[in-house]
Write a protein that holds these residues in place. Structure first.
Motif, PDB file in Angstrom:
ATOM      1  N   VAL A 396       0.864  -1.175   0.000  1.00 48.72           N
ATOM      2  CA  VAL A 396       0.000   0.000   0.000  1.00 48.72           C
ATOM      3  C   VAL A 396       0.901   1.225   0.000  1.00 48.72           C
ATOM      4  O   VAL A 396       1.795   1.343   0.850  1.00 48.72           O
ATOM      5  N   VAL A 397       0.674   2.130  -0.942  1.00 42.23           N
ATOM      6  CA  VAL A 397       1.499   3.333  -1.063  1.00 42.23           C
ATOM      7  C   VAL A 397       0.595   4.550  -0.996  1.00 42.23           C
ATOM      8  O   VAL A 397      -0.329   4.699  -1.800  1.00 42.23           O
ATOM      9  N   LEU A 398       0.850   5.433  -0.008  1.00 40.63           N
ATOM     10  CA  LEU A 398       0.153   6.710   0.108  1.00 40.63           C
ATOM     11  C   LEU A 398       1.094   7.788  -0.376  1.00 40.63           C
ATOM     12  O   LEU A 398       2.115   8.073   0.256  1.00 40.63           O
ATOM     13  N   GLN A 399       0.773   8.383  -1.520  1.00 39.03           N
ATOM     14  CA  GLN A 399       1.636   9.420  -2.065  1.00 39.03           C
ATOM     15  C   GLN A 399       0.786  10.390  -2.869  1.00 39.03           C
ATOM     16  O   GLN A 399       0.389  10.131  -3.970  1.00 39.03           O
ATOM     17  N   GLY A 400       0.502  11.505  -2.279  1.00 36.66           N
ATOM     18  CA  GLY A 400      -0.324  12.517  -2.902  1.00 36.66           C
ATOM     19  C   GLY A 400      -0.510  13.652  -1.936  1.00 36.66           C
ATOM     20  O   GLY A 400      -0.151  13.561  -0.753  1.00 36.66           O
ATOM     21  N   THR A 418       3.608   2.254   2.839  1.00 35.39           N
ATOM     22  CA  THR A 418       4.463   3.431   2.759  1.00 35.39           C
ATOM     23  C   THR A 418       3.568   4.658   2.722  1.00 35.39           C
ATOM     24  O   THR A 418       2.734   4.794   1.819  1.00 35.39           O
ATOM     25  N   ALA A 419       3.729   5.540   3.700  1.00 38.09           N
ATOM     26  CA  ALA A 419       2.902   6.743   3.777  1.00 38.09           C
ATOM     27  C   ALA A 419       3.797   7.961   3.657  1.00 38.09           C
ATOM     28  O   ALA A 419       4.630   8.216   4.532  1.00 38.09           O
ATOM     29  N   ILE A 442       6.788   5.542   7.564  1.00 36.24           N
ATOM     30  CA  ILE A 442       6.049   6.786   7.739  1.00 36.24           C
ATOM     31  C   ILE A 442       6.938   7.945   7.337  1.00 36.24           C
ATOM     32  O   ILE A 442       7.994   8.183   7.940  1.00 36.24           O
ATOM     33  N   GLY A 443       6.533   8.687   6.297  1.00 32.75           N
ATOM     34  CA  GLY A 443       7.264   9.863   5.853  1.00 32.75           C
ATOM     35  C   GLY A 443       6.544  11.124   6.277  1.00 32.75           C
ATOM     36  O   GLY A 443       5.433  11.103   6.793  1.00 32.75           O
ATOM     37  N   GLY A 444       7.173  12.278   6.063  1.00 32.62           N
ATOM     38  CA  GLY A 444       6.561  13.527   6.503  1.00 32.62           C
ATOM     39  C   GLY A 444       7.024  14.696   5.683  1.00 32.62           C
ATOM     40  O   GLY A 444       7.688  14.549   4.661  1.00 32.62           O
ATOM     41  N   ILE A 466       9.002  -0.889  11.634  1.00 31.24           N
ATOM     42  CA  ILE A 466       8.392   0.442  11.555  1.00 31.24           C
ATOM     43  C   ILE A 466       9.512   1.464  11.422  1.00 31.24           C
ATOM     44  O   ILE A 466      10.443   1.481  12.241  1.00 31.24           O
ATOM     45  N   SER A 467       9.430   2.318  10.393  1.00 25.09           N
ATOM     46  CA  SER A 467      10.406   3.386  10.188  1.00 25.09           C
ATOM     47  C   SER A 467       9.671   4.718  10.166  1.00 25.09           C
ATOM     48  O   SER A 467       8.712   4.891   9.405  1.00 25.09           O
ATOM     49  N   VAL A 468      10.142   5.648  11.014  1.00 22.58           N
ATOM     50  CA  VAL A 468       9.568   6.995  11.058  1.00 22.58           C
ATOM     51  C   VAL A 468      10.675   7.947  10.631  1.00 22.58           C
ATOM     52  O   VAL A 468      11.675   8.108  11.345  1.00 22.58           O
TER      53      VAL A 468
END
Length: 678
Positions: A396-400, A418-419, A442-444, A466-468
């Motif tokens: 699952v990729v969240l990119q937008g 991946t968020a 988790i990206g930001g 888990i990677s933050v």
């Protein structure tokens, strides 16, 4: 003798939507009516010659070959046949008619209508297919009917002309072919198709009366069906024609629908049977966006689904099974599932579109109940799950700009998630279960750190790694979190939960500004990490713990525990953990010490050893010092590590000092050290 009958009527041009008016004047000879007409069309007046009128004059029912016609002869070529007189009757074309009088079955036009308190019918009763009833035009008015049993009808009209049904047309085990049929334009027309073949090039359903077509058998696999505000109801049989949706509805209750659906404006309902083909909801007409719906309450759907890529589209699955080769929810689409099974062979895509600099429009995917399975999911829109199960074999990729994944009920499983939303968004867990078998990343974004990352407001998270990453945040909330793999923090924010949270071993990495922060809540909280002594931490970053209000001897309302012994962290790792302004102590930064149980607490028995980090900047070398709050430090410089000279004195307010040496570029080498001033 010339007689002006004073009669006028109207013809409908379905292609233009306009009626033309004609006036008929008759010149009567011996026994034959010769008709001349003047036709008013959109372009003006056109003179033409019209067929003879042969009117059924019998008071009751009879056979087509009976002597009940106004011309005194049987119907034939170039005649308009009228069954319009008062009474309740049926004119029958049977097997005897077709065998003995086949020449009478080729006419110009047929008009079936009824006066008040009357009902006229034309009955084709087992006439066979060898001698079909052949017409250019046919009109079936209100309170009138045409019924066919094992017979054939050929409609040879041109330029949009054909058969218009404002009453009833019943096709039973028969063949109807030719040009065009219009249902609902001159009255509340109904077409009942129970068997045989329908093979016309154009079928129009709609008009001001909203025509209805019922298929309970047979085959309709030819030409185009236009849902122009009307309704097609299919309960059995086979449909393979093209459908144009323009405000109407196709209701499938059974049978096989074998065609791709492009629903520009209208609704497709699958309540039973099988649909084989893709569905685009809505489609585009080339210059404008549509508004379409697809509702599946039962049955089986085979084919790709595209919802909302060309306007506002809605798909709802409440029961049944859908095997989609692909599933895409566009910027104007909404997918709702309340039950049933949706199996997607490829990746589910939920996309967005930028409206202006700060405005985005994105698709919605709502799962309330039922089951979904797919190979993956790509989100730049909104995924909301309140129940059911979504089993994703891949990633699952969240990119937008506003990508978000929200789970408040049910089960969602994936290999990796991946968020990395670009504006606002992230992962929100308030109920249900989220299972990540491999890695949760988790990206930001530095501009909107409060809106990025993971928010746990309830439910269960079961994950491996888990990677933050820098500027992202992970909030445990009151979710139950069970992690078996490694937790990696790189210049990230970790918000402790209000209950017991179990993480794997902790890895601390350099994320640019070096430090990560663990925020403790105001109330009870237990944060457990697995033994991390085997993890390799970057040299520079610190783990800064804020808001801690536990017990210096351990076992308080707040606990941060590594493994189950004092060896769960190395001495180097322990030196990279600081408590900032812990409750009950003087403001400042305190080093950490580890108890025999693995719990870490502030170390108040020794002064805080300062630590420094350097970072090149365009204006010079930036130095960041971490020490005791409220203390003054002398920073000295050297070019050879032997001779040191004072450079600046700085006093900390919160334990951190940041200064820039603008002269650093003037030296081939420059070293720094700090000393605590008395």
């Amino acid at each position: 003798m010339n007689i002006c009958a004073g009669k006028s009527d109207r013809d409908l041009d379905v292609n233009t939507g306009h009626f033309s008016r004609r006036k008929c004047c008759f010149a009567r000879g011996a026994a034959v009516w010769i008709a001349c007409i003047t036709l008013l069309s959109v372009g003006g007046w056109v003179a033409s010659c019209r067929a003879q009128d042969n009117v059924w004059v019998g008071a009751g029912s009879g056979n087509w070959q009976d002597a009940s016609w106004s011309l005194g002869i049987l119907p034939g070529t170039n005649q308009t046949i009228w069954v319009t007189n008062y009474g309740w009757k049926a004119v029958q074309i049977g097997s005897g008619t077709a065998a003995s009088y086949p020449q009478s079955l080729n006419v110009d036009s047929i008009v079936i209508s009824s006066p008040t308190n009357s009902f006229n019918s034309l009955l084709l009763n087992y006439a066979g297919a060898n001698a079909p009833l052949t017409v250019k035009t046919m009109s079936v008015g209100s309170n009138s009917a045409v019924t066919m049993f094992s017979s054939a009808l050929q409609i040879n009209g041109t330029n949009g002309q054909g058969m218009t049904v404002g009453g009833q047309f019943n096709q039973n085990d028969s063949i109807v072919g030719g040009n065009q049929i219009n249902v609902g334009y001159i009255g509340p027309g109904t077409y009942n198709f129970t068997g045989g073949y329908l093979a016309v090039s154009q079928l129009w359903l709609g008009g001001s009366y909203g025509g209805v077509f019922y298929q309970d058998g047979g085959t309709n696999a030819f030409g185009i069906t236009h849902l122009d505000g009307g309704q097609y109801v299919m309960s059995n049989g086979f449909f393979g024609a093209t459908i144009y949706f323009n405000g109407g509805e196709f209701m499938q209750q059974g049978g096989i629908l074998n065609t791709d659906l492009t629903i520009f404006d209208g609704t497709y309902v699958l309540a039973g049977g099988v649909h084989q083909g893709s569905a685009t909801v809505p489609s585009t007409d080339g210059w404008s966006s549509g508004f379409g719906r697809m509702l599946q309450s039962d049955g089986t759907n085979y084919g790709a689904l595209n919802i909302g890529s060309y306007g506002y589209g809605f798909y709802t699955l409440s029961n049944g099974v859908s095997f989609a080769g692909g599933l895409s929810v566009g910027y104007g689409g909404t997918y709702n599932q309340w039950g049933g099974v949706q199996e997607v062979a490829t990746t589910i895509g939920i996309t967005e579109r930028q409206i202006d600099a700060d405005t985005y429009s994105a698709g919605f995917f709502n799962l309330y109940d039922g089951q979904i399975s797919s190979s993956g999911m790509s989100l730049s829109g909104y995924y909301i799950q309140d129940g059911g199960s979504n089993l994703i074999a891949g990633d699952v990729v969240l990119q937008g700009a506003e990508a978000s994944l929200s789970v408040s009920g049910g089960v969602l499983t994936a290999n990796n998630i991946t968020a990395d939303p670009g504006y606002v968004g992230g992962i929100f867990l308030s109920g249900g279960t989220l299972v990540v078998s491999n890695g949760l990343w988790i990206g930001g974004n530095s501009y909107f750190p409060d809106w990025k990352g993971f928010v746990g407001g309830g439910g269960r998270l079961i994950a491996s790694g888990i990677s933050v990453t820098p500027y992202a945040s992970f909030s445990c909330g009151n979710s139950t979190i069970i992690q078996s793999g490694m937790l990696t923090l790189a210049n990230a924010s970790l918000y402790a939960g209000s209950n017991t949270v179990q993480f794997g071993p902790l890895q601390l990495l350099d994320g640019g500004d070096t430090n990560s922060t663990l925020y403790m809540p105001s109330g009870p909280s237990v944060m457990r990490f697995a033994d991390s002594s085997s993890m390799t931490w970057s040299n520079d970053p610190l783990l800064v713990i804020q808001g801690w209000s536990g017990s210096l001897s351990g076992g308080g309302q707040q606990q941060i525990i590594f493994g189950n012994s004092s060896t769960a962290l190395t001495g180097t790792q322990l030196a990279q953990i600081q408590f900032q302004n812990p409750a009950g102590l003087a403001a400042g930064n305190y080093p950490a010490r580890i108890l025999s149980t693995g719990e870490i607490v502030p170390n108040t028995s020794a002064p805080m050893h300062p630590s420094m980090a350097l970072k090149p900047q365009p204006s010079g070398m930036q130095l960041t010092l971490h020490g005791e709050a409220g203390r003054t430090y002398s920073i000295e410089v050297s070019t050879d590590l032997v001779n040191w000279v004072p450079w600046t004195n700085q006093t900390t307010s919160d334990g951190t000092i940041t200064v820039t040496d603008t002269d650093s570029g003037n030296y081939p080498a420059r070293f720094y050290r700090a000393k605590l001033m008395p």
